[in-house]
Design a protein around this motif. Structure first.
Motif, PDB file in Angstrom:
ATOM      1  N   PRO A  29       0.834  -1.208   0.000  1.00  0.00           N
ATOM      2  CA  PRO A  29       0.000   0.000   0.000  1.00  0.00           C
ATOM      3  C   PRO A  29       0.871   1.261   0.000  1.00  0.00           C
ATOM      4  N   LEU A  30       0.291   2.271  -0.615  1.00  0.00           N
ATOM      5  CA  LEU A  30       1.036   3.537  -0.730  1.00  0.00           C
ATOM      6  C   LEU A  30       1.434   4.081   0.629  1.00  0.00           C
ATOM      7  N   GLU A  31       0.507   3.884   1.594  1.00  0.00           N
ATOM      8  CA  GLU A  31       0.799   4.421   2.932  1.00  0.00           C
ATOM      9  C   GLU A  31       2.093   3.857   3.469  1.00  0.00           C
ATOM     10  N   HIS A  32       2.272   2.580   3.267  1.00  0.00           N
ATOM     11  CA  HIS A  32       3.484   1.941   3.792  1.00  0.00           C
ATOM     12  C   HIS A  32       4.716   2.527   3.153  1.00  0.00           C
ATOM     13  N   ILE A  33       4.609   2.719   1.845  1.00  0.00           N
ATOM     14  CA  ILE A  33       5.756   3.295   1.136  1.00  0.00           C
ATOM     15  C   ILE A  33       6.075   4.674   1.715  1.00  0.00           C
ATOM     16  N   LEU A  34       4.994   5.425   1.891  1.00  0.00           N
ATOM     17  CA  LEU A  34       5.204   6.794   2.380  1.00  0.00           C
ATOM     18  C   LEU A  34       5.803   6.797   3.772  1.00  0.00           C
ATOM     19  N   ILE A  35       5.310   5.916   4.597  1.00  0.00           N
ATOM     20  CA  ILE A  35       5.842   5.852   5.964  1.00  0.00           C
ATOM     21  C   ILE A  35       7.311   5.480   5.936  1.00  0.00           C
ATOM     22  N   LEU A  36       7.627   4.487   5.147  1.00  0.00           N
ATOM     23  CA  LEU A  36       9.026   4.081   5.049  1.00  0.00           C
ATOM     24  C   LEU A  36       9.889   5.226   4.525  1.00  0.00           C
ATOM     25  N   ALA A  37       9.368   5.862   3.454  1.00  0.00           N
ATOM     26  CA  ALA A  37      10.136   6.960   2.865  1.00  0.00           C
ATOM     27  C   ALA A  37      10.314   8.076   3.873  1.00  0.00           C
ATOM     28  N   GLY A  38       9.212   8.354   4.583  1.00  0.00           N
ATOM     29  CA  GLY A  38       9.307   9.407   5.591  1.00  0.00           C
ATOM     30  C   GLY A  38      10.347   9.090   6.625  1.00  0.00           C
ATOM     31  N   LEU A  39      10.340   7.818   7.083  1.00  0.00           N
ATOM     32  CA  LEU A  39      11.331   7.416   8.089  1.00  0.00           C
ATOM     33  C   LEU A  39      12.730   7.603   7.558  1.00  0.00           C
ATOM     34  N   LEU A  40      12.920   7.127   6.333  1.00  0.00           N
ATOM     35  CA  LEU A  40      14.245   7.251   5.717  1.00  0.00           C
ATOM     36  C   LEU A  40      14.660   8.713   5.619  1.00  0.00           C
ATOM     37  N   PHE A  41      13.706   9.509   5.159  1.00  0.00           N
ATOM     38  CA  PHE A  41      13.989  10.928   4.931  1.00  0.00           C
ATOM     39  C   PHE A  41      14.446  11.606   6.217  1.00  0.00           C
ATOM     40  N   PHE A  42      13.651  11.368   7.269  1.00  0.00           N
ATOM     41  CA  PHE A  42      14.015  12.050   8.527  1.00  0.00           C
ATOM     42  C   PHE A  42      15.227  11.423   9.167  1.00  0.00           C
ATOM     43  N   MET A  74      13.282   9.066  -3.963  1.00  0.00           N
ATOM     44  CA  MET A  74      13.073   8.191  -5.114  1.00  0.00           C
ATOM     45  C   MET A  74      12.008   7.160  -4.803  1.00  0.00           C
ATOM     46  N   LEU A  75      12.030   6.676  -3.585  1.00  0.00           N
ATOM     47  CA  LEU A  75      11.037   5.696  -3.176  1.00  0.00           C
ATOM     48  C   LEU A  75       9.630   6.263  -3.328  1.00  0.00           C
ATOM     49  N   VAL A  76       9.454   7.500  -2.890  1.00  0.00           N
ATOM     50  CA  VAL A  76       8.139   8.135  -3.012  1.00  0.00           C
ATOM     51  C   VAL A  76       7.753   8.259  -4.477  1.00  0.00           C
ATOM     52  N   PHE A  77       8.730   8.676  -5.294  1.00  0.00           N
ATOM     53  CA  PHE A  77       8.426   8.819  -6.722  1.00  0.00           C
ATOM     54  C   PHE A  77       7.980   7.494  -7.336  1.00  0.00           C
ATOM     55  N   VAL A  78       8.744   6.487  -6.968  1.00  0.00           N
ATOM     56  CA  VAL A  78       8.387   5.179  -7.525  1.00  0.00           C
ATOM     57  C   VAL A  78       7.021   4.749  -7.023  1.00  0.00           C
ATOM     58  N   GLY A  79       6.772   4.985  -5.740  1.00  0.00           N
ATOM     59  CA  GLY A  79       5.463   4.646  -5.176  1.00  0.00           C
ATOM     60  C   GLY A  79       4.360   5.399  -5.889  1.00  0.00           C
ATOM     61  N   GLY A  80       4.584   6.697  -6.089  1.00  0.00           N
ATOM     62  CA  GLY A  80       3.596   7.518  -6.779  1.00  0.00           C
ATOM     63  C   GLY A  80       3.368   7.027  -8.193  1.00  0.00           C
ATOM     64  N   SER A  81       4.488   6.700  -8.818  1.00  0.00           N
ATOM     65  CA  SER A  81       4.401   6.204 -10.185  1.00  0.00           C
ATOM     66  C   SER A  81       3.532   4.958 -10.229  1.00  0.00           C
TER      67      SER A  81
END
Lengths: 497, 628, 465, 102
Positions: free
Chosen positions: D4-17, D45-52
């Protein structure tokens, strides 16, 4: 009668052209001085020519009632700013005063300024343009532009050729005036926007903006901003402290211009813009205005009495004298207003002359301390004679010029506020107290320090004689000037529609 | 008539300007002739005007102040009062100018002297002839300035310059009140014309009239050295003696009386004002007379006597005896000018010695001065049948006619003052001219012109009574008749003839008593005794000598506080208060500027942290906005 | 891509190609007429842009009046910066082709950013010119400060790039497109993800515009970089960033929070910048802090975006760029190959080098917003917009901080003209022609825009519609 | 979609911060800071790929590729900077480079 409105543009920008001519030769005083003299004299002649033909011009009835000449052209369309210049009797008086004061300033600095002469003259000429513009602009944005432009040369004048703590003084002067004018800028813009909201016309033209209907609260705020800017220039107590410093440390020409013209821009602005634009707010603030003006008269006179530096003393006296102009405007009554306007011119001449004289003394003795002089009548009688004359003019001796203004102001003010006029009368005594102290300690008694003093030379005699003639002429026969401002004052007091 | 009036004013002005501007270039003789010539020319014009005078005329010479309803043209008004005064002024001043030629013969600054003297005459005549109050004010201030410049004529001495300054400032305090009165009258009537204002009396509320009257009284008190503004006149004696004669005896100091008389139709309608004027005059007359009794400077005695005599005139105005006051003004001008000029002769002869205790026995050595001086003294003392006797009596008669406790008291005070006057006058005469000469001062030669000018004044003083003989002699006084048609001058309450005769007898007795008292004290054997006692300063004499310590009072109450306040305001308020606050504000701003600057530590981590904190703040804000 | 498109995009191509050509030419003939060559390219791009008023679009890029305006603006500043650099670099021993080549590349990047029609091109353009500036800032290899400045700019830049990229990514995630036009058209109520993206984009751009709290790099980098680089960095890059922001802001137009954030940024930037400049003793740091403050006024214009703030911001940035070029240019000239940086060392220089001194003084008056300089008209425009938008409080803060600013600008003027030069070297290097031109252009622009801003204002009204 | 997109976003957010926090924390070592930047960009990039993946368009992937290119360029420049600074100061502690401040 030729009535080319471009005359006003010439009037404003001729000095600037002179400035641009002087700049290339700024390293050659021998070329720069005559050039500047020529330009300033030409400007004066132009002003006098306008004066000579004012009745003819008045008969032509230009676009705006009461104005002799009006020039109007689009300038910054996107902002609704127009290039509107207008000459009425009041402006004409101020224009003459300006052109004349600059000639005086040039004359007193003929020898006194020895360094960077060309630059000095160029700045003087630039400033003349700025001040002319202030007295002629009828578009608020244009007015503001000139209002600020004239500061820059003065800033340099004091900063470069001043003495004492001149840098402190010039920065203080600049910041003080900027403080007021920046808030005024906001008020100008706000007024413009409110007018645009009401009428759908984006304009900064004075005569359009006068018609703006403003709620009382807004009017008070806007007028407050205008008032602050003008009060600083005036200067009104307690916003005056820049003035003694600036005057004391400025070169003589700077002091002459400061006293003669820069202070007048404050009073002029108030009567040309402040009051007509915000009549109700002005009415509301009148008690405050009276209070500050009278406090200024009394306070400045007291402080002047304690001074030890001649220039500082005269600087404080300026505050007191301008107090009369202030109450005259506060009264907003035809007689008082006429008095105020005449007093503006009178003060320019008298105080300018006094500053010029102190400058001459300073040139010789390299001190302005009152305690250093004494018995000058015996040593330099001509100087002393003129000094006594101008001092007496400054205390408002009838028959000399200041009396005319002061008395009309007080007469008019009394009809509006007997209390204010009565209190202001005390200033007449206080003025005398410090002036005769100055005269006594400098001109009379005996020499206190052996100073190498030579009496006036021919250039100085001519200059002072001219000033003296004006002082007497304006004191004995002010009628031509009173006639000149009669119409405009009537329109001002008649109230904006 | 126009041309005469214009010339009366213009001649002295031109003379003054001529000497002021060209004085250094002209030979002395020319300058002096111009100076005297213009005054006598003005006198001639005045005489011609008198001859041609048929009734009051108003002459407008030009415009001056004209703004909307405020119209004060250069307009003259010649009526009986101003005509009489003009004649007196030009004549007395003409004589004094002549006298000055001799007096100033060794002074190199003669041009300045005569220029000022001429301009003074111009200003004085303007004052008298002015049709409107601003123009009158012009003359009023003009004489004040000339007085200032002439008192401090020998400016190198601080005392003289200070005396001039004191005179200028003190009179200007009164002028301010006068100025307020002018603008007030303008506010009330929309006009500043004297004739117009005088016809307004009934339309102005009584309380306002009272206030106006008091303001004018204050103005008059300043110029005429009445209490409480009297302090400047004794000091003004620092000027050259002819100046004292011209300005501080004959003309300028009586301007206050003239003003009150001129405006009497307006202000006289107020009972309070009249009483205040009368009280001021009466008390001043008494005050100055007491002071004069103890002075030892010849000119100061005369100065106090001037104050006292003007007090009489003011008293006269207060009781409405305007012709009497004017009468006294004229005779006083003659005899007081005479006394001053005589004193000037004495002082010149004694090489600028002014202390009467160092004089004495001059009767024979300066006989040409003694006799005219004596004549003046008789007038001053109110010796029967002299001009001063009649004119003073006219005033006292007016007081007596008023009745009531206040005026009764004033009458007694006036009579007592008459006694004092007689006493100090003859004290002066006897100490100076009688007895033996003290010390080794031998009188030097005097220019003849100085003594000659005394004669006409002496004659006028002695015979001045003819101008206005009392009514009980069967016919109306010349002056009364002449002045009677002026508003306010007619219809003076007259005491009955019997009362008047009684009063004159009393006055004559008092005058003789004063003479006797002085005679017994200052001549013969007791003279040395009295002089020695006074020289050491008997108890209480200091009080009188120093004018009741009024000067000290003003120093303590006004001048010292003023000085301190001025300094306080400058140093503590202007510099420390306003500027200090602003400088402090500037420093504070600079300090605050240090905060954001300190944030920039130079470490890159700080800036990264800033960026990150931006992200944090913005996201927290976002969360907060989304949740709420 | 048609021929017409090619013609329209030619200025960009000239710049990018020019960069390569200069690089190659430097390799072939080191020390040749590289600056002149680069100048020729910039001038060609400039002339092309002005002469050919074409519009065109291709994926990611679109030539519009807006982008053409910025192209002229950027090429103009680039021209002046090159003129300044040629002499300055010689004096400071900065040799080699990398400087002109990188500069051309930076211009190309900025041009691309201004012409972007989707977020990808926007990002690439922004990062391209930032990347070029990493090099330019540290180009003076012998300077300790240059290295330090390069480091600081690099780290801050990459962090902000990451933030910007994350913002774009979030926007893309929530809307599924990178096209600016499509993003702006969507009327859907903004969801948190989208807003978070916009916010991050804002922070990323805030770094480029030196808005508080992303401003801390500014003084250090401006001080450490060579003056001509600072001149370009403080003007062209700010201009390109303003353009980028103007392209992006419509995305959040319906969101009130965007206004609030900008409001806070404006307030903080105005106050911080002006206050901190008060206490500076180095002229470059003073100008740097002042540029922070100036960006506060730009932020103020953005706050008033619906009330004509866009053209106010554009006018402001033009006026500011003129003043920035003149002031840093004058500093480059007056420093005279030395490390002269303290304000004290500028004593009396106004007389020793009148033209450069005058240019600096005019620039400072313009920055202070005093007529007849362009800065006044710019402040006038901004305050008008602010008041029209009802931002009275912020306008008053702006005015008061302008007063503070007057003080520190005057300090420099005072040093230039009112303090005696204490016996420094007498010989004055005459101004070279290129320096003269480089100072004259912005100074003339300042005065012209101050006295007759109408043409520019009318143009801005047209392009900001 | 598998994740799910949410998971990607959460992971990306964690990575980002995580990256951002690391960058702030590791200021004593410039190289580690660069590594942290890489982490952040990877999150992007993860977010972009997720969005894509979410929208089924290639734009995001394209963007991710561009980021890769950009990153490599940046890193090369940054490492050059590291060498340059190390040669001058013999340190890569960023706090030591704080000559300019205030």
């Amino acid at each position: 009668m030729m009535a080319d409105p471009h005359l006003l543009t010439i009037l404003v920008f001729f000095p600037l052209a002179g400035c641009l001519l002087v700049l290339p030769v700024w390293k050659r005083p021998a070329a720069a001085r005559p050039l500047a003299l020529g330009v300033m004299t030409g400007e004066l002649l132009l002003a006098l020519w306008l004066y000579a033909s004012w009745q003819g011009l008045a008969a032509l009835k230009p676009i705006l009632p009461g104005y002799l000449l009006v020039e109007d052209a689009p300038w910054i369309g996107a902002f609704g700013i127009r290039y509107t210049l207008g000459l009425d009797g009041i402006s004409l008086l101020m224009v003459m005063l300006t052109a004349f004061s600059f000639c005086v300033a040039l004359a007193v600095s003929w020898r006194a300024i020895g360094e960077k002469v060309g630059l000095f003259l160029a700045l003087l000429l630039a400033m003349e343009t700025g001040i002319m513009g202030v007295f002629l602009a009828l578009d608020l944005a244009l007015f503001y532009l000139f209002w600020e432009v004239m500061l820059i040369p003065m800033f340099f004048l004091i900063g470069i050729w001043g003495h004492g703590r001149h840098i402190y003084s010039t920065v203080k002067f600049f910041l003080f005036t900027m403080f007021g004018s920046l808030l005024m800028l906001l008020a100008i813009i706000a007024l413009h926007l409110l007018h645009a909201q009401q009428s759908g016309v984006a304009t900064f033209g004075l005569h359009q903006l006068i018609a703006t209907r403003l709620p009382a609260g807004t009017q008070l705020w806007l007028f407050g901003a205008f008032f602050l800017a003008f009060a600083i220039k005036f200067p009104l107590f307690p916003l005056h402290t820049w003035l003694p410093d600036a005057h004391t440390d400025a070169p003589t020409a700077g002091s002459v211009i400061l006293a003669g013209l820069l202070l007048k821009t404050g009073s002029y602005g108030l009567l040309r813009f402040g009051y007509p634009l915000f009549p109700q707010a002005a009415q509301t603030l009148t008690p405050l205005f009276y209070t500050l003006a009278i406090a200024g008269i009394i306070y400045a006179s007291l402080v002047a009495f304690a001074q030890e530096d001649m220039k500082r003393l005269i600087a404080y006296s300026s505050i007191g004298h301008m107090g009369y102009v202030a109450i005259g405007i506060a009264a907003w009554q035809p007689v008082a207003l006429s008095g105020s306007i005449i007093q503006m011119a009178n003060h320019g001449v008298t105080t300018g002359a006094l500053f010029a004289m102190v400058g001459m003394l300073d040139e010789r003795a390299h001190t302005r301390e009152i305690g250093a002089f004494g018995g000058l009548w015996g040593k330099i009688p001509l100087w002393s004679f003129f000094f006594l004359l101008f001092s007496m003019a400054s205390v408002g001796l009838p028959g000399l010029n200041n009396f005319v203004g002061e008395f009309l102001v007080l007469s008019g003010t009394f009809t509006k506020s007997p209390l204010a006029a009565g209190l202001a009368f005390t200033g007449i005594v206080l003025t005398l107290v410090y002036t005769v102290r100055l005269v006594q300690e400098v001109v009379f008694q005996t020499e206190r320090k052996p100073l190498p003093l030579a009496d006036l030379d021919r250039r100085e005699i001519c200059l002072l004689a001219l000033l003296a003639l004006l002082v007497i002429l304006m004191g004995v026969h002010p009628a031509p000037l009173l006639d000149l401002i009669h119409g405009p004052v009537k329109i001002l007091v008649g109230g904006a529609p | 008539m126009n041309i005469y009036l214009a010339l009366i004013l213009l001649l002295p002005l031109l003379g003054g300007l001529c000497n002021a501007l060209l004085g250094r270039l002209l030979p002395r003789r020319v300058g002096v002739i111009v100076a005297c010539g213009v005054i006598w020319g003005a006198f001639a014009c005045a005489v011609l005007a008198f001859v041609g005078f048929t009734g009051p005329v108003r002459v407008e010479l030009g415009s001056w102040l004209a703004a909307f309803s405020f119209q004060a043209p250069i307009a003259l008004y010649l009526d009986q009062l101003s005509l009489g005064l003009t004649l007196m002024i030009t004549f007395v001043c003409g004589l004094i100018h002549l006298y000055s030629v001799g007096y100033m013969q060794d002074d190199p600054a003669w041009a300045r002297y005569f220029a000022l003297l001429n301009i003074f005459v111009f200003a004085m005549l303007t004052l008298v002839l002015a049709e409107n109050l601003p123009l009158l004010y012009l003359g009023w201030e003009g004489v004040g300035f000339c007085s200032y410049a002439l008192i401090g004529f020998w400016y190198t001495e601080e005392k003289n310059a200070t005396a001039g300054r004191k005179a200028f400032i003190t009179t200007r305090i009164g002028d301010t009140a006068f100025g307020i009165a002018i603008v007030w009258m303008y506010q009330l009537s929309g006009s500043v014309s004297i004739t117009h204002l005088n016809s307004m009396g009934a339309l102005i509320p009584a309380a306002v009239v009272t206030t106006l009257g008091l303001l004018l009284l204050a103005g008059a008190a300043g110029k005429s050295a009445q209490l409480p503004l009297s302090v400047w006149l004794p000091d003004a004696m620092a000027g050259p003696t002819p100046v004292s004669a011209q300005i501080h005896a004959a003309t300028m100091v009586t301007a206050g009386v003239y003003l009150l008389a001129r405006m009497f139709p307006l202000i006289g309608s107020s009972e309070t004002v009249r009483a205040a004027i009368a009280l001021t005059g009466g008390i001043t007359a008494f005050y100055a007379a007491t002071c004069a009794c103890c002075q030892r400077d010849l000119k100061r005695i005369l100065a106090y006597s001037t104050i006292s005599q003007i007090g009489y005139m003011v008293l006269g105005v207060g009781v409405g005896a305007l012709p009497g006051a004017t009468f006294h003004l004229l005779t006083h001008a003659f005899f007081k000018a005479l006394l001053f000029l005589g004193a000037g002769c004495v002082i010149t002869a004694l090489h600028h010695q002014q202390d009467i205790f160092r004089m004495g026995g001059l009767r024979t050595k300066l006989a040409a001065v003694y006799w005219p001086f004596l004549a003046g003294a008789l007038c001053l003392a109110g010796f029967p049948l002299t001009g001063g006797f009649f004119s003073k009596d006219a005033i006292l008669g007016g007081v007596a006619a008023q009745g009531g406790a206040l005026y009764g008291g004033l009458l007694l005070l006036g009579l007592f003052t008459a006694l004092l006057t007689s006493f100090y006058t003859f004290r002066m005469v006897f100490v100076v001219f009688h007895g033996e000469q003290e010390h080794s001062l031998s009188p030097g030669p005097l220019p003849q012109i100085m003594t000659l000018t005394l004669v006409p004044l002496a004659l006028l003083g002695l015979c001045g009574g003819l101008l206005n003989l009392p009514a009980y002699l069967g016919y109306e006084g010349v002056l009364d008749g002449f002045l009677g048609s002026i508003p306010g001058f007619g219809g003076v309450e007259q005491a009955s003839h019997a009362d008047e005769i009684a009063l004159q007898i009393v006055a004559a007795t008092l005058s003789l008593a004063g003479l006797g008292l002085a005679w017994s004290r200052y001549t013969g054997s007791r003279r040395a005794d009295a002089l020695a006692r006074e020289a050491t300063g008997p108890s209480g004499a200091g009080f009188l000598l120093n004018g009741w310590y009024l000067d000290n009072l003003y120093w303590a109450l006004v001048i010292n506080p003023f000085n301190h306040l001025a300094r306080f305001l400058w140093k503590r308020w202007d510099e420390a208060g306003i500027d200090g606050t602003l400088d402090g504000l500037a420093r504070l701003t600079a300090r605050l500027g240090g905060l954001p600057a300190a944030w920039s530590t130079g470490r890159v981590a700080t800036s990264l942290f800033g960026l990150a904190s931006g992200v944090a703040i913005i996201l927290v804000y976002l969360v907060w906005v989304t949740l709420s | 891509m048609t021929k017409a498109d090619l013609m329209a995009f030619m200025p960009l191509i000239i710049l990018a190609g020019g960069s390569v050509v200069v690089l190659l030419a430097g390799a072939v003939r080191p020390g040749g007429w590289l600056y002149e060559l680069a100048l020729a390219f910039v001038a060609a791009a400039l002339v092309w842009t002005i002469a050919l008023p074409a519009t065109a679009a291709m994926p990611g890029l679109a030539v519009t009046p807006f982008s053409r305006f910025f192209a002229v603006f950027l090429d103009g500043t680039g021209l002046v910066a090159l003129l300044l650099a040629s002499g300055y670099n010689k004096r400071r021993g900065i040799v080699g082709e990398e400087y002109p080549a990188t500069l051309l590349f930076a211009l190309a990047g900025m041009g691309a950013a201004c012409a972007a029609s989707d977020l990808l091109m926007l990002f690439l353009g922004l990062e391209a010119f930032t990347f070029a500036f990493y090099i330019l800032v540290a180009v003076e290899r012998d300077s300790v400060r240059g290295g330090e400045a390069g480091l600081k700019y690099l780290l801050n830049g990459t962090l902000s790039a990451a933030i910007l990229a994350m913002g774009i990514a979030l926007v893309y995630c929530s809307r599924g497109t990178l096209k600016l036009a499509e993003l702006a058209l969507q009327a859907a109520p903004p969801e948190p993800l989208f807003l978070a993206g916009v916010c991050l984009v804002l922070v990323g751009l805030a770094f480029k515009l030196s808005w508080v709290p992303a401003h801390l790099w500014t003084p250090d980098v401006y001080q450490g970089a060579p003056a001509p680089v600072t001149a370009l960095l403080s003007t062209a890059s700010k201009g390109a960033s303003v353009a980028a922001l103007l392209l992006v802001l419509p995305l959040a137009a319906v969101w009130r929070g965007g206004h609030d954030i900008l409001w806070g940024l404006a307030l903080a930037t105005l106050v911080c910048g002006n206050m901190a400049a008060l206490v500076q003793s180095s002229i470059k740091r003073l100008l740097a802090w002042s540029s922070v403050a100036q960006m506060g006024y730009v932020a103020l214009a953005f706050v008033a975006l619906p009330a004509g703030g866009a053209r106010a911001a554009l006018f402001y940035i033009v006026a500011y760029a003129a003043a920035g070029l003149a002031s840093f240019g004058a500093v480059a000239v007056l420093a005279d190959g030395t490390d002269r940086d303290a304000i004290e060392q500028y004593r009396g220089l106004g007389y020793r080098n009148p033209l450069a001194g005058a240019a600096l003084a005019v620039a400072l008056f313009s920055l202070a917003g005093i007529p007849p300089a362009a800065g006044f008209m710019a402040k006038f425009a901004v305050f008008s917009a602010a008041l029209r938008a009802g931002e009275t409080a912020l306008a008053v803060v702006g005015v008061l901080s302008a007063l503070v600013a007057v003080f520190f600008y005057l300090r420099v003027v005072v040093a230039l003209y009112m303090r005696p030069a204490d016996g420094m070297e007498a010989a004055v290097r005459p101004l070279s022609i290129s320096e003269g031109v480089a100072l004259a252009i912005p100074t003339a622009a300042i005065l012209f825009l101050g006295l007759y801003p109408s043409p520019l204002l009318d143009l801005l009204i047209r392009i900001s519609r | 979609m598998i994740v799910p997109l949410e998971h990607i976003l959460i992971l990306a957010g964690l990575l980002f911060f995580l990256g951002m926090g690391g960058m702030l924390a590791w200021r004593a070592n410039l190289i580690m800071m660069l590594v942290c930047i890489e982490v952040m960009l990877n999150a992007v990039m993860l977010v972009f790929v997720g969005g894509s993946a979410r929208w089924g368009t290639a734009d995001g992937q394209l963007f991710a590729i561009f980021i890769m290119a950009l990153t490599s360029a940046e890193v090369s420049l940054a490492l050059a900077m590291v060498v340059y600074l190390h040669r001058r100061r013999k340190t890569i502690d960023t706090d030591r480079f704080s000559e300019m401040k205030g």
